[in-house]
Design a protein around this motif. Structure first.
Motif, short mmCIF file in Angstrom:
data_model
loop_
_atom_site.label_atom_id
_atom_site.label_comp_id
_atom_site.label_asym_id
_atom_site.label_seq_id
_atom_site.Cartn_x
_atom_site.Cartn_y
_atom_site.Cartn_z
N GLY A 56 0.82 -1.21 0.00
CA GLY A 56 0.00 0.00 0.00
C GLY A 56 0.85 1.26 0.00
O GLY A 56 0.59 2.18 0.77
N SER A 57 1.85 1.30 -0.90
CA SER A 57 2.78 2.44 -0.86
C SER A 57 2.64 3.36 -2.07
O SER A 57 3.56 4.09 -2.41
CB SER A 57 4.23 1.95 -0.73
N THR A 58 1.47 3.32 -2.72
CA THR A 58 1.24 4.27 -3.81
C THR A 58 0.64 5.57 -3.28
O THR A 58 0.37 6.49 -4.04
CB THR A 58 0.28 3.67 -4.86
N ILE A 110 1.90 -1.62 10.23
CA ILE A 110 1.25 -0.32 10.47
C ILE A 110 -0.16 -0.62 11.00
O ILE A 110 -1.06 -0.95 10.23
CB ILE A 110 1.22 0.56 9.21
N ALA A 111 -0.27 -0.56 12.32
CA ALA A 111 -1.59 -0.78 12.94
C ALA A 111 -2.27 0.58 13.05
O ALA A 111 -2.41 1.28 12.04
CB ALA A 111 -1.42 -1.46 14.29
N SER A 112 -2.61 0.99 14.25
CA SER A 112 -3.33 2.26 14.40
C SER A 112 -3.55 2.49 15.90
O SER A 112 -3.51 1.53 16.69
CB SER A 112 -4.69 2.14 13.71
N ALA A 116 -9.25 -9.00 5.22
CA ALA A 116 -8.27 -9.55 4.26
C ALA A 116 -7.12 -8.57 4.04
O ALA A 116 -5.94 -8.95 4.07
CB ALA A 116 -8.96 -9.86 2.94
N ILE A 117 -7.45 -7.30 3.81
CA ILE A 117 -6.41 -6.32 3.43
C ILE A 117 -5.66 -5.82 4.66
O ILE A 117 -4.43 -5.74 4.66
CB ILE A 117 -7.04 -5.14 2.65
N ASN A 118 -6.38 -5.47 5.72
CA ASN A 118 -5.74 -4.83 6.88
C ASN A 118 -5.07 -5.83 7.82
O ASN A 118 -4.23 -5.44 8.61
CB ASN A 118 -6.77 -4.04 7.69
N GLY A 122 0.33 -1.29 -4.40
CA GLY A 122 -0.90 -0.52 -4.15
C GLY A 122 -1.58 -0.21 -5.46
O GLY A 122 -1.11 -0.60 -6.53
N PHE A 123 -2.69 0.48 -5.36
CA PHE A 123 -3.47 0.81 -6.55
C PHE A 123 -3.27 2.27 -6.91
O PHE A 123 -2.76 3.05 -6.09
CB PHE A 123 -4.96 0.56 -6.29
N GLY A 124 -3.75 2.63 -8.09
CA GLY A 124 -3.70 4.03 -8.49
C GLY A 124 -3.52 4.18 -9.99
O GLY A 124 -3.45 3.18 -10.72
N THR A 149 -0.03 -6.08 -6.93
CA THR A 149 -0.80 -7.17 -6.32
C THR A 149 -1.92 -6.65 -5.41
O THR A 149 -1.70 -5.74 -4.61
CB THR A 149 0.15 -8.08 -5.50
N ASP A 150 -3.07 -7.28 -5.55
CA ASP A 150 -4.21 -6.98 -4.67
C ASP A 150 -3.99 -7.72 -3.35
O ASP A 150 -3.99 -8.97 -3.31
CB ASP A 150 -5.50 -7.47 -5.36
N MET A 151 -3.79 -6.96 -2.28
CA MET A 151 -3.42 -7.57 -0.99
C MET A 151 -4.57 -8.34 -0.34
O MET A 151 -4.39 -8.92 0.73
CB MET A 151 -2.88 -6.50 -0.04
P1 NAD Z 1 -4.19 5.63 1.87
O1 NAD Z 1 -5.57 5.36 1.44
O2 NAD Z 1 -3.54 6.92 1.56
O3 NAD Z 1 -3.23 4.46 1.35
C1 NAD Z 1 -3.62 3.12 1.39
C2 NAD Z 1 -2.74 2.35 0.46
O4 NAD Z 1 -3.18 0.99 0.45
C3 NAD Z 1 -2.80 2.84 -0.99
O5 NAD Z 1 -1.53 2.70 -1.59
C4 NAD Z 1 -3.80 1.85 -1.63
O6 NAD Z 1 -3.65 1.71 -3.03
C5 NAD Z 1 -3.39 0.59 -0.89
N1 NAD Z 1 -4.40 -0.45 -0.96
C6 NAD Z 1 -5.72 -0.40 -0.62
N2 NAD Z 1 -6.30 -1.58 -0.88
C7 NAD Z 1 -5.34 -2.40 -1.38
C8 NAD Z 1 -5.31 -3.73 -1.84
N3 NAD Z 1 -6.42 -4.49 -1.85
N4 NAD Z 1 -4.14 -4.22 -2.30
C9 NAD Z 1 -3.02 -3.46 -2.32
N5 NAD Z 1 -2.98 -2.19 -1.90
C10 NAD Z 1 -4.13 -1.68 -1.43
O7 NAD Z 1 -4.19 5.35 3.45
P2 NAD Z 1 -3.15 5.71 4.61
O8 NAD Z 1 -3.81 6.66 5.50
O9 NAD Z 1 -1.81 6.01 4.07
O10 NAD Z 1 -3.13 4.31 5.38
C11 NAD Z 1 -2.07 3.40 5.34
C12 NAD Z 1 -2.15 2.49 6.54
O11 NAD Z 1 -2.03 3.27 7.73
C13 NAD Z 1 -3.46 1.72 6.66
O12 NAD Z 1 -3.23 0.41 7.11
C14 NAD Z 1 -4.22 2.52 7.71
O13 NAD Z 1 -5.14 1.72 8.39
C15 NAD Z 1 -3.09 2.97 8.60
N6 NAD Z 1 -3.41 4.13 9.43
C16 NAD Z 1 -3.75 5.31 8.86
C17 NAD Z 1 -4.04 6.38 9.69
C18 NAD Z 1 -4.41 7.73 9.15
O14 NAD Z 1 -4.82 8.58 9.93
N7 NAD Z 1 -4.29 7.97 7.86
C19 NAD Z 1 -3.99 6.25 11.08
C20 NAD Z 1 -3.63 5.01 11.61
C21 NAD Z 1 -3.34 3.96 10.77
#
Ligand code: NAD
Length: 260
Positions: A12-14, A140-142, A112-114, A36-38, A62-64
């Motif tokens: 998920g690094s896009t 990366i939890a939360s 599945a994804i998280n 990641g997607f995009g 890859t779809d995670m």
């Molecule tokens: P974001 O939406 O900016 O990025 C999410 C990334 O995951 C994107 O690259 C997206 O393409 C990718 N993704 C989504 N579904 C996918 C799949 N099926 N397969 C592959 N890639 C997939 O979100 P973010 O805020 O950067 O979040 C990243 C992580 O950090 C997440 O796990 C989120 O739960 C966690 N997090 C975010 C926050 C926040 O405040 N933003 C806080 C705590 C934790």
């Protein structure tokens, strides 16, 4: 020990946090596998920007949520780099809704994804890390891995699960010079957070401005969003020699949220 020349997969690094960590890692000389997607053009631009920092960067879409596809990605990474030293399990999605209206398919997708994707990547990465005698797994939890909020049943459950997985893996690989830790960010202003503002406003009957000030930053005692650079710095610290004895734990980067 320098981290330069190591290879990291960041799921998920896009976008958002994952992209921020990718840039922090590239800055430290770590080769990066983006996922990641995009929009393909945007992704290629970001990949090139990572390489401009003097490392090798490849992209795998890859779809995670798909275990077989994850296995294929892990094989491709091994073939491309001949090593995988660091895995950052970051891909994640969110859905905000009262539990009785929570769509079943959203629950399954979030699990599945998280959560499950972190099991699949770690399962595949650990044998090579053991053989190399060094490895870092960062989940990366939360803050929602430590405390709950209403209307996020799947997300909170998955993130709490991520901490359980982190602790278990840490024990299993403790004597292999591999650490496994979680980072628990508070609110970071990324597309994931931006997208949930209208839904939270609807679920709670608030304006979008009220959601930012009274919901998102209500618990963040610093009254500041966490930045992706701060999270990249935390991830780099966990990769450093200073963190060799930090394993099976979580670091909250949440402006004091979970202290209260
Ligand atoms: P974001 O939406 O900016 O990025 C999410 C990334 O995951 C994107 O690259 C997206 O393409 C990718 N993704 C989504 N579904 C996918 C799949 N099926 N397969 C592959 N890639 C997939 O979100 P973010 O805020 O950067 O979040 C990243 C992580 O950090 C997440 O796990 C989120 O739960 C966690 N997090 C975010 C926050 C926040 O405040 N933003 C806080 C705590 C934790």
């Amino acid at each position: 020990m320098s981290l330069a020349g190591k290879t990291a997969l960041i799921t998920g690094s896009t976008s958002g946090i994952g992209l921020g960590i990718a840039h922090g890692f590239a800055q430290a000389g770590i080769n990066v596998v983006m996922n990641g997607f995009g929009d393909p053009q945007d992704i290629e631009q970001e990949r090139a920007a990572l390489e401009a920092r003097g490392v090798r960067a490849i992209y795998d879409g890859t779809d995670m949520s798909q275990p077989d596809a994850i296995a294929g990605m892990m094989e491709r990474v091994a073939a491309e780099f001949g090593r995988l030293d660091i895995v950052v399990n970051n891909a994640g999605i969110q859905h905000v809704s009262p539990v009785e209206e929570f769509p079943r398919e959203k629950w399954d997708a979030i699990m599945a994804i998280n959560l499950s994707s972190a099991f699949h990547t770690s399962r595949a990465a650990i044998p090579a890390m053991k053989a190399a005698g060094w490895g870092r797994i960062i989940n990366i939890a939360s803050a929602h891995g430590l405390v709950a909020s209403p209307f996020k049943s799947a997300y909170v459950a998955a993130k709490h699960g991520m901490l359980g997985l982190t602790k278990t893996l840490a024990l299993e690989v403790a004597q292999d010079n591999i650490t496994c830790n979680a980072i628990c960010p508070g609110y970071v202003y990324t597309p994931l957070v931006e997208k949930q503002i209208p839904d939270t406003a609807k679920a709670r009957g608030l304006s979008e401005e009220q959601v930012i000030n009274d919901v998102l930053l209500a618990a963040q005692w610093t009254k500041k969003f966490v930045t992706v650079e701060q999270l990249a710095g935390t991830a780099l610290f966990l990769c450093s020699d200073h963190a060799e004895n930090i394993t099976g734990t979580s670091i909250a980067v949440d402006g004091g949220w979970t202290a209260a």
